[in-house]
Design an enzyme around this catalytic site. Structure first.
Site, PDB file in Angstrom:
ATOM      1  N   CYS A 194       0.840  -1.196   0.000  1.00 61.20           N
ATOM      2  CA  CYS A 194       0.000   0.000   0.000  1.00 61.20           C
ATOM      3  C   CYS A 194       0.884   1.260   0.000  1.00 61.20           C
ATOM      4  CB  CYS A 194      -1.009  -0.041   1.141  1.00 61.20           C
ATOM      5  SG  CYS A 194      -2.340   1.178   0.950  1.00 61.20           S
ATOM      6  N   HIS A 230      -3.914  -4.711  -0.198  1.00 57.18           N
ATOM      7  CA  HIS A 230      -3.470  -5.281   1.075  1.00 57.18           C
ATOM      8  C   HIS A 230      -3.518  -6.806   1.000  1.00 57.18           C
ATOM      9  CE1 HIS A 230      -3.121  -1.681   3.634  1.00 57.18           C
ATOM     10  NE2 HIS A 230      -4.048  -1.184   2.834  1.00 57.18           N
ATOM     11  N   GLU A 254      -2.465  -8.832   3.086  1.00 51.50           N
ATOM     12  CA  GLU A 254      -2.786  -9.342   4.429  1.00 51.50           C
ATOM     13  C   GLU A 254      -4.283  -9.281   4.730  1.00 51.50           C
ATOM     14  OE1 GLU A 254      -2.327  -4.909   5.222  1.00 51.50           O
ATOM     15  OE2 GLU A 254      -1.558  -6.390   3.799  1.00 51.50           O
TER      16      GLU A 254
END
Length: 202
Positions: free
Chosen positions: A79, A181, A183
């Protein structure tokens, strides 16, 4: 040891959780010596380009990160961490970036049906293969951002369509970036992190 670079950038806990989920031991650190001896580096980030660069400078991490990359240590920016891989950013004011990948970070043009920030799940289009792109064509990942990396096509591996063709993944040599993202992108995102870990020789 894989190091997640600590510069108060927001999403470090989620990145560490994702690494733990795939069975990878990693450490959050702002210690230049640990950065220089890492097997791989992850530069996360949520927030503004000038603030991120100021904090990296304040902690003496810009030099350490540049030296680590010059020594061949793989780096993954996530990001905001991807945005600062460029030469400069135009968020609030023009700010010098880490300069690993030629280009400028600019605001996404807003429209009635494509408001900014670009937030939510978007499909990916693979433009060229890299060590991290296998199996990503047509997959959906989670974005939250208002700025994009305006870089030459040679460095763009994956895009997403959001009023413009948004660079979703970029890379040059041992430096990689994901605008979304991983994650927060379920199994697809964890798969990208796994591929990066493999790249680091773990």
């Amino acid at each position: 040891m894989l190091i997640v670079i600590d510069y108060d950038a927001g999403n470090t806990a989620n990145v560490l959780r994702a690494l733990d989920k795939i069975g990878v031991q990693a450490q959050l650190s702002a210690d230049p010596q640990k950065i220089l001896s890492a097997s791989g580096l992850i530069l996360p980030g949520v927030g503004a380009y000038p603030t991120a660069m100021a904090e990296l400078e304040k902690r003496g991490l810009v030099t350490a990160i540049k030296e680590a990359v010059a020594n061949g240590i793989p780096l993954l920016g996530i990001c905001l961490g991807m945005q600062v891989l460029t030469e400069s950013g135009l968020e609030h004011q023009e700010t010098k970036g880490l300069g690993f990948i030629p280009g400028v970070c600019r605001q996404i043009p807003a429209s009635k049906d494509k408001p900014v920030p670009h937030m939510g799940w978007n499909d990916l289009k693979v433009k060229q293969e890299s060590a991290l792109t296998e199996g990503l064509e047509g997959q959906s990942v989670y974005f939250v951002h208002s700025y994009y990396t305006d870089v030459p096509a040679d460095y763009i591996d994956v895009t997403a369509d959001y009023s413009i063709e948004v660079p979703a993944m970029i890379h040059k040599d041992n430096v990689y970036g994901a605008q979304f993202h991983p994650e927060k992108s379920g199994d697809i995102g964890l798969g990208i992190i796994k591929k990066f870990v493999q790249l680091c020789g773990k």
